[in-house]
Motif scaffolding. Structure first.
Motif, PDB file in Angstrom:
ATOM      1  N   ILE A   1     -12.665-121.140  -7.806  1.00 37.95           N
ATOM      2  CA  ILE A   1     -11.706-121.935  -8.575  1.00 37.95           C
ATOM      3  C   ILE A   1     -12.414-122.740  -9.669  1.00 37.95           C
ATOM      4  O   ILE A   1     -11.993-122.741 -10.834  1.00 37.95           O
ATOM      5  CB  ILE A   1     -10.905-122.861  -7.637  1.00 37.95           C
ATOM      6  CG1 ILE A   1      -9.942-122.036  -6.792  1.00 37.95           C
ATOM      7  CG2 ILE A   1     -10.160-123.928  -8.431  1.00 37.95           C
ATOM      8  CD1 ILE A   1      -9.322-122.814  -5.652  1.00 37.95           C
ATOM      9  N   VAL A   2     -13.486-123.430  -9.301  1.00 43.29           N
ATOM     10  CA  VAL A   2     -14.215-124.230 -10.295  1.00 43.29           C
ATOM     11  C   VAL A   2     -14.723-123.331 -11.418  1.00 43.29           C
ATOM     12  O   VAL A   2     -14.585-123.637 -12.606  1.00 43.29           O
ATOM     13  CB  VAL A   2     -15.367-125.007  -9.636  1.00 43.29           C
ATOM     14  CG1 VAL A   2     -16.242-125.679 -10.696  1.00 43.29           C
ATOM     15  CG2 VAL A   2     -14.828-126.048  -8.658  1.00 43.29           C
ATOM     16  N   SER A   3     -15.296-122.209 -11.055  1.00 42.35           N
ATOM     17  CA  SER A   3     -15.800-121.270 -12.055  1.00 42.35           C
ATOM     18  C   SER A   3     -14.665-120.776 -12.948  1.00 42.35           C
ATOM     19  O   SER A   3     -14.770-120.794 -14.185  1.00 42.35           O
ATOM     20  CB  SER A   3     -16.487-120.088 -11.368  1.00 42.35           C
ATOM     21  OG  SER A   3     -16.837-119.089 -12.297  1.00 42.35           O
ATOM     22  N   TYR A   4     -13.576-120.336 -12.339  1.00 43.19           N
ATOM     23  CA  TYR A   4     -12.458-119.757 -13.093  1.00 43.19           C
ATOM     24  C   TYR A   4     -11.888-120.758 -14.085  1.00 43.19           C
ATOM     25  O   TYR A   4     -11.733-120.449 -15.276  1.00 43.19           O
ATOM     26  CB  TYR A   4     -11.383-119.293 -12.119  1.00 43.19           C
ATOM     27  CG  TYR A   4     -10.233-118.559 -12.762  1.00 43.19           C
ATOM     28  CD1 TYR A   4     -10.310-117.195 -13.017  1.00 43.19           C
ATOM     29  CD2 TYR A   4      -9.062-119.225 -13.118  1.00 43.19           C
ATOM     30  CE1 TYR A   4      -9.254-116.514 -13.612  1.00 43.19           C
ATOM     31  CE2 TYR A   4      -8.008-118.557 -13.711  1.00 43.19           C
ATOM     32  CZ  TYR A   4      -8.101-117.189 -13.959  1.00 43.19           C
ATOM     33  OH  TYR A   4      -7.066-116.533 -14.558  1.00 43.19           O
ATOM     34  N   VAL A   5     -11.572-121.957 -13.605  1.00 42.36           N
ATOM     35  CA  VAL A   5     -10.948-122.952 -14.479  1.00 42.36           C
ATOM     36  C   VAL A   5     -11.888-123.325 -15.620  1.00 42.36           C
ATOM     37  O   VAL A   5     -11.452-123.533 -16.766  1.00 42.36           O
ATOM     38  CB  VAL A   5     -10.517-124.190 -13.668  1.00 42.36           C
ATOM     39  CG1 VAL A   5      -9.992-125.290 -14.593  1.00 42.36           C
ATOM     40  CG2 VAL A   5      -9.443-123.833 -12.640  1.00 42.36           C
ATOM     41  N   SER A   6     -13.191-123.375 -15.343  1.00 41.31           N
ATOM     42  CA  SER A   6     -14.157-123.766 -16.380  1.00 41.31           C
ATOM     43  C   SER A   6     -14.266-122.744 -17.504  1.00 41.31           C
ATOM     44  O   SER A   6     -14.862-123.034 -18.541  1.00 41.31           O
ATOM     45  CB  SER A   6     -15.537-124.002 -15.755  1.00 41.31           C
ATOM     46  OG  SER A   6     -16.220-122.779 -15.499  1.00 41.31           O
ATOM     47  N   HIS A   7     -13.707-121.555 -17.303  1.00 41.53           N
ATOM     48  CA  HIS A   7     -13.689-120.555 -18.368  1.00 41.53           C
ATOM     49  C   HIS A   7     -12.494-120.730 -19.310  1.00 41.53           C
ATOM     50  O   HIS A   7     -12.423-120.062 -20.341  1.00 41.53           O
ATOM     51  CB  HIS A   7     -13.681-119.137 -17.766  1.00 41.53           C
ATOM     52  CG  HIS A   7     -15.030-118.692 -17.292  1.00 41.53           C
ATOM     53  ND1 HIS A   7     -15.647-119.246 -16.182  1.00 41.53           N
ATOM     54  CD2 HIS A   7     -15.887-117.775 -17.793  1.00 41.53           C
ATOM     55  CE1 HIS A   7     -16.822-118.658 -16.012  1.00 41.53           C
ATOM     56  NE2 HIS A   7     -16.996-117.772 -16.971  1.00 41.53           N
ATOM     57  N   PHE A   8     -11.583-121.629 -18.954  1.00 40.14           N
ATOM     58  CA  PHE A   8     -10.400-121.852 -19.787  1.00 40.14           C
ATOM     59  C   PHE A   8     -10.340-123.261 -20.364  1.00 40.14           C
ATOM     60  O   PHE A   8      -9.578-123.513 -21.300  1.00 40.14           O
ATOM     61  CB  PHE A   8      -9.126-121.575 -18.989  1.00 40.14           C
ATOM     62  CG  PHE A   8      -9.009-120.140 -18.553  1.00 40.14           C
ATOM     63  CD1 PHE A   8      -8.500-119.183 -19.415  1.00 40.14           C
ATOM     64  CD2 PHE A   8      -9.443-119.739 -17.297  1.00 40.14           C
ATOM     65  CE1 PHE A   8      -8.419-117.854 -19.028  1.00 40.14           C
ATOM     66  CE2 PHE A   8      -9.360-118.411 -16.897  1.00 40.14           C
ATOM     67  CZ  PHE A   8      -8.847-117.463 -17.779  1.00 40.14           C
ATOM     68  N   MET A   9     -11.111-124.170 -19.803  1.00 36.64           N
ATOM     69  CA  MET A   9     -11.144-125.550 -20.300  1.00 36.64           C
ATOM     70  C   MET A   9     -12.446-126.192 -19.853  1.00 36.64           C
ATOM     71  O   MET A   9     -13.087-125.742 -18.896  1.00 36.64           O
ATOM     72  CB  MET A   9      -9.952-126.354 -19.762  1.00 36.64           C
ATOM     73  CG  MET A   9      -9.952-126.549 -18.264  1.00 36.64           C
ATOM     74  SD  MET A   9      -8.430-127.290 -17.633  1.00 36.64           S
ATOM     75  CE  MET A   9      -7.326-125.865 -17.652  1.00 36.64           C
ATOM     76  N   ILE A  10     -12.835-127.246 -20.539  1.00 37.37           N
ATOM     77  CA  ILE A  10     -14.001-128.021 -20.116  1.00 37.37           C
ATOM     78  C   ILE A  10     -13.556-128.974 -19.015  1.00 37.37           C
ATOM     79  O   ILE A  10     -12.572-129.706 -19.170  1.00 37.37           O
ATOM     80  CB  ILE A  10     -14.597-128.800 -21.297  1.00 37.37           C
ATOM     81  CG1 ILE A  10     -15.182-127.834 -22.338  1.00 37.37           C
ATOM     82  CG2 ILE A  10     -15.671-129.774 -20.807  1.00 37.37           C
ATOM     83  CD1 ILE A  10     -15.633-128.511 -23.614  1.00 37.37           C
ATOM     84  N   LEU A  11     -14.259-128.948 -17.912  1.00 39.46           N
ATOM     85  CA  LEU A  11     -14.022-129.883 -16.821  1.00 39.46           C
ATOM     86  C   LEU A  11     -14.968-131.072 -16.983  1.00 39.46           C
ATOM     87  O   LEU A  11     -16.167-130.895 -17.144  1.00 39.46           O
ATOM     88  CB  LEU A  11     -14.254-129.203 -15.469  1.00 39.46           C
ATOM     89  CG  LEU A  11     -13.298-128.056 -15.137  1.00 39.46           C
ATOM     90  CD1 LEU A  11     -13.754-127.323 -13.878  1.00 39.46           C
ATOM     91  CD2 LEU A  11     -11.881-128.588 -14.962  1.00 39.46           C
TER      92      LEU A  11
END
Length: 294
Positions: A223-233
């Motif tokens: 999840i962390v990896s996936y979301v970080s490909h669409f927005m900066i966390l």
């Protein structure tokens, strides 16, 4: 460590839960528990402090959300295989990502307001990830390096707004008070395996959700990896990761919350929440008549 924020809404102080369960005041070390506090360096400095040297917080204090000044509150939908089955939905090929409004975040025991005219307010016990380092295009094999810790989230949802009003799920997810977080932010080192945590939720003392993070479709690292490909966390961002079966929408007949209902929920190692659901009264949100305690 178990980090907390205690005090009246908007005036919370940072705290640490010691080995006896007492809250120790961290105000002498950090201003608050926010993204700025969650770097590895700052957490190590807190970790090296002897809790017995810190002031004991007054008893009976309200607990605020365990992380403050949240910039981005992200959620993952249909992320438990057994929950997808109860709703009749197909297993997602990729994580379903939506946002909860940061303005919906409240303390773990604050009252939750049923929106004006709502007939389908529902409950969801969820494991939430709190980001500790800036993350962009992170690989799953390094994802935990960017996680500060975890907490309990009740992803309160209005199903009509979410599913029957067109557009995105966000409509039913970000109403005022729909994001209780806490009681604690438990640092990553205390939860070596976030994919093996039991979780539960009761409505008026009746167990309705009884699950485990084992049945997640996409795990924490993915999840962390996936979301970080669409927005900066950014540090302090929160990602809540889906719910096991037992939500009101999945019952036959469906069952939803009404004013006066009490919801209790918890996750192994992360503590418990307790909320009273109250009717919308047409004025500004006031959670002062909330459940006290730890």
């Amino acid at each position: 460590m178990k980090l907390v924020r205690f005090g009246d809404a908007g005036q919370e102080k940072p705290g640490l839960v010691d080995s006896s369960g007492q809250i120790r005041d961290l105000s002498g070390l950090v201003a608050d528990i926010t993204g700025a506090t969650l770097s590895s360096e700052t957490l190590d400095r807190i970790r090296k402090t002897d809790p017995s040297t810190l002031p004991v917080a007054p008893s009976g204090q309200r607990l605020g959300a365990c992380v403050g000044q949240v910039r981005n509150f992200i959620a993952i939908g249909l992320n438990y295989a057994d929950h997808a089955a109860e709703t009749g939905a197909a297993i997602p090929a990729e994580p379903i990502v939506f946002n909860k409004a940061p303005s919906c975040i409240v303390g773990p025991n604050d009252d939750v307001i049923i929106p004006r005219g709502s007939q389908k307010t529902d409950w969801e016990v969820e494991l939430a990830i709190v980001i500790g380092e800036r993350a962009s295009y992170v690989g799953a094999n390094e994802a935990f390096d960017f996680v500060a810790g975890y907490c309990v989230c009740n992803d309160v949802s209005e199903r009509e707004y979410q599913l029957e009003r067109g557009g995105t799920w966000t409509k039913g997810k970000g109403c005022p008070t729909f994001g209780p977080l806490g009681p604690w932010l438990v640092t990553r080192d205390e939860i070596p395996d976030p994919q093996n945590l039991s979780m539960w939720l009761d409505v008026n003392g009746e167990r309705v959700q009884n699950g485990s993070t084992k049945t997640m479709i996409f795990n924490v690292a993915q999840i962390v990896s996936y979301v970080s490909h669409f927005m900066i966390l950014e540090p302090g961002d929160v990602i809540t990761t889906g719910t096991p079966p037992g939500v009101g929408m999945g019952m036959k007949p469906q069952r939803y919350l009404k004013a006066g209902d009490v919801v209790s929920l918890g996750i192994e190692g992360l503590g418990e929440q307790r909320q009273r659901f109250v009717a919308f009264e047409g004025h500004a949100v006031d959670t002062s008549k909330s459940w006290k305690g730890h």
